[in-house]
Design a protein around this motif. Structure first.
Motif, PDB file in Angstrom:
ATOM      1  N   GLY A  48       0.785  -1.218   0.000  1.00 37.00           N
ATOM      2  CA  GLY A  48       0.000   0.000   0.000  1.00 37.00           C
ATOM      3  C   GLY A  48       0.818   1.269   0.000  1.00 37.00           C
ATOM      4  N   GLY A  49       2.109   1.170   0.351  1.00 36.38           N
ATOM      5  CA  GLY A  49       2.983   2.338   0.356  1.00 36.38           C
ATOM      6  C   GLY A  49       3.905   2.385  -0.844  1.00 36.38           C
ATOM      7  N   TRP A  50       3.619   1.581  -1.868  1.00 38.87           N
ATOM      8  CA  TRP A  50       4.384   1.512  -3.111  1.00 38.87           C
ATOM      9  C   TRP A  50       5.788   0.959  -2.924  1.00 38.87           C
ATOM     10  N   ASN A  51       6.024   0.227  -1.830  1.00 44.47           N
ATOM     11  CA  ASN A  51       7.292  -0.468  -1.666  1.00 44.47           C
ATOM     12  C   ASN A  51       7.304  -1.690  -2.581  1.00 44.47           C
ATOM     13  N   ILE A  52       8.406  -1.904  -3.281  1.00 41.87           N
ATOM     14  CA  ILE A  52       8.508  -3.027  -4.206  1.00 41.87           C
ATOM     15  C   ILE A  52       8.670  -4.326  -3.421  1.00 41.87           C
ATOM     16  N   LEU A  53       7.701  -5.235  -3.596  1.00 45.09           N
ATOM     17  CA  LEU A  53       7.743  -6.529  -2.901  1.00 45.09           C
ATOM     18  C   LEU A  53       8.272  -7.636  -3.799  1.00 45.09           C
ATOM     19  N   ARG A  64      15.930  -3.460  -7.914  1.00 40.30           N
ATOM     20  CA  ARG A  64      16.768  -4.409  -7.187  1.00 40.30           C
ATOM     21  C   ARG A  64      17.320  -3.823  -5.887  1.00 40.30           C
ATOM     22  N   GLU A  65      17.275  -2.497  -5.753  1.00 41.88           N
ATOM     23  CA  GLU A  65      17.881  -1.838  -4.602  1.00 41.88           C
ATOM     24  C   GLU A  65      17.084  -2.120  -3.330  1.00 41.88           C
ATOM     25  N   PRO A  66      17.765  -2.271  -2.186  1.00 41.14           N
ATOM     26  CA  PRO A  66      17.049  -2.475  -0.921  1.00 41.14           C
ATOM     27  C   PRO A  66      16.135  -1.292  -0.615  1.00 41.14           C
ATOM     28  N   GLY A  67      14.900  -1.587  -0.207  1.00 36.50           N
ATOM     29  CA  GLY A  67      13.958  -0.520   0.123  1.00 36.50           C
ATOM     30  C   GLY A  67      13.419   0.229  -1.080  1.00 36.50           C
ATOM     31  N   ASN A 123      11.223   1.924  -3.698  1.00 40.24           N
ATOM     32  CA  ASN A 123       9.857   2.434  -3.587  1.00 40.24           C
ATOM     33  C   ASN A 123       9.489   3.127  -4.887  1.00 40.24           C
ATOM     34  N   LEU A 124       8.443   2.667  -5.535  1.00 37.22           N
ATOM     35  CA  LEU A 124       8.046   3.185  -6.839  1.00 37.22           C
ATOM     36  C   LEU A 124       7.739   4.675  -6.785  1.00 37.22           C
ATOM     37  N   MET A 125       6.953   5.095  -5.802  1.00 41.19           N
ATOM     38  CA  MET A 125       6.534   6.487  -5.717  1.00 41.19           C
ATOM     39  C   MET A 125       7.740   7.409  -5.516  1.00 41.19           C
ATOM     40  N   HIS A 126       8.642   7.020  -4.633  1.00 36.54           N
ATOM     41  CA  HIS A 126       9.814   7.847  -4.356  1.00 36.54           C
ATOM     42  C   HIS A 126      10.706   7.942  -5.592  1.00 36.54           C
ATOM     43  N   TRP A 127      10.915   6.806  -6.273  1.00 36.17           N
ATOM     44  CA  TRP A 127      11.753   6.824  -7.475  1.00 36.17           C
ATOM     45  C   TRP A 127      11.121   7.703  -8.561  1.00 36.17           C
ATOM     46  N   ALA A 128       9.847   7.488  -8.825  1.00 33.01           N
ATOM     47  CA  ALA A 128       9.183   8.196  -9.924  1.00 33.01           C
ATOM     48  C   ALA A 128       9.144   9.704  -9.708  1.00 33.01           C
ATOM     49  N   LEU A 129       9.066  10.142  -8.463  1.00 31.04           N
ATOM     50  CA  LEU A 129       8.881  11.562  -8.191  1.00 31.04           C
ATOM     51  C   LEU A 129      10.166  12.312  -7.854  1.00 31.04           C
ATOM     52  N   THR A 130      11.194  11.621  -7.422  1.00 26.60           N
ATOM     53  CA  THR A 130      12.378  12.345  -6.952  1.00 26.60           C
ATOM     54  C   THR A 130      13.659  12.060  -7.720  1.00 26.60           C
TER      55      THR A 130
END
Length: 268
Positions: free
Chosen positions: A115-120, A134-137, A139-146
């Motif tokens: 639910g928090g866009w963490n890649i499972l 592949r990176e630890p932690g 997160n789709l939302m964080h990557w896409a926006l920042t």
């Protein structure tokens, strides 16, 4: 945002949708709903008022709310009732089944988030297209926006960013893990451009189902890649998303021969 705040910004948004120069007034909302102006003013002030499904439906119509905004309204009005599903004893087993579904895909990139866009989980193609998963932690939302990489790979990035932020706003309004989502938001808002986009308005989007967009992935193709995102929502794993990126297939020739019918005739 709490319900009173949402109502105020939705009146402003309704004015824009109706091509007016300002927010629709409280009196007009009350008249459209068939209630007194005093009643609506109390609702917008945050007074404790019982809201039936009928009232919520009339309120949605008066404020010209879209389907995603209506979901947020119902969730806020009912304190999230009916939104979150209780954990099941077989949750871990169900999640493993979802991971197998994602990793077994060989025709197109696929991934699983919480639910928090963490890649499972993700399949081989997803990792090839987007190595950051592949990176630890990750997160789709964080990557896409920042990440600057995302701004190069997702063409028309600002449009993508507006959609992602609207999805995050929806999750904050309806999700159960608000603390985690709020931390994610604060990390994203450290970016000046995201902060500016976030301040633009109250738009909410539940899911980017069927969204078609273009990618620039030079390590995969010398040409732009057009994909359509398909989002699958597991019924008993609330908040999880199975997402598949379906590349656009080459168009069929303008004239396609249809096999001969039983009576011997044919068509083109």
């Amino acid at each position: 945002m709490e319900l009173p705040q949402l109502l105020r910004v939705w009146r402003v948004d309704a004015g824009i949708k109706l091509r007016r120069e300002k927010a629709i007034p409280q009196k007009e909302v009350a008249e459209l709903m068939g209630v007194s102006e005093r009643w609506y003013r109390s609702l917008e002030s945050g007074d404790s008022i019982s809201l039936s499904s009928d009232i919520l439906g009339r309120l949605s119509e008066a404020l010209v709310l879209g389907p995603d905004e209506r979901m947020v309204l119902y969730s806020r009005a009912l304190d999230g009732a009916g939104v979150a599903l209780a954990d099941d004893e077989g949750a871990a087993e169900d999640q493993l089944a979802l991971l197998r579904l994602v990793t077994s895909q060989t025709q197109f990139p696929a991934y699983l988030t919480d639910g928090g866009w963490n890649i499972l989980g993700y399949n081989t193609l997803m990792a090839a297209w987007f190595p950051w998963v592949r990176e630890p932690g990750a997160n789709l939302m964080h990557w896409a926006l920042t990440e600057q990489e995302a701004r190069k790979q997702m063409l028309n990035w600002r449009q993508h960013a507006e959609i992602y932020l609207a999805m995050l706003r929806f999750a904050l309004a309806t999700g159960s893990d608000s603390a985690s989502l709020d931390r994610l938001l604060q990390r994203i808002l450290q970016d000046p451009e995201c902060r500016q986009l976030w301040a633009q308005g109250p738009k909410v989007i539940a899911f980017r189902q069927g969204h078609r967009y273009r990618l620039s992935l030079p390590h995969i193709s010398t040409e732009q890649i057009t994909v359509t995102s398909q989002v699958l929502l597991p019924a008993y794993q609330h908040g999880m998303r199975c997402v598949m990126l379906l590349p656009q297939h080459p168009a069929l020739p303008p004239r396609v021969r249809i096999p001969a019918q039983q009576n011997g005739s044919s068509a083109e």
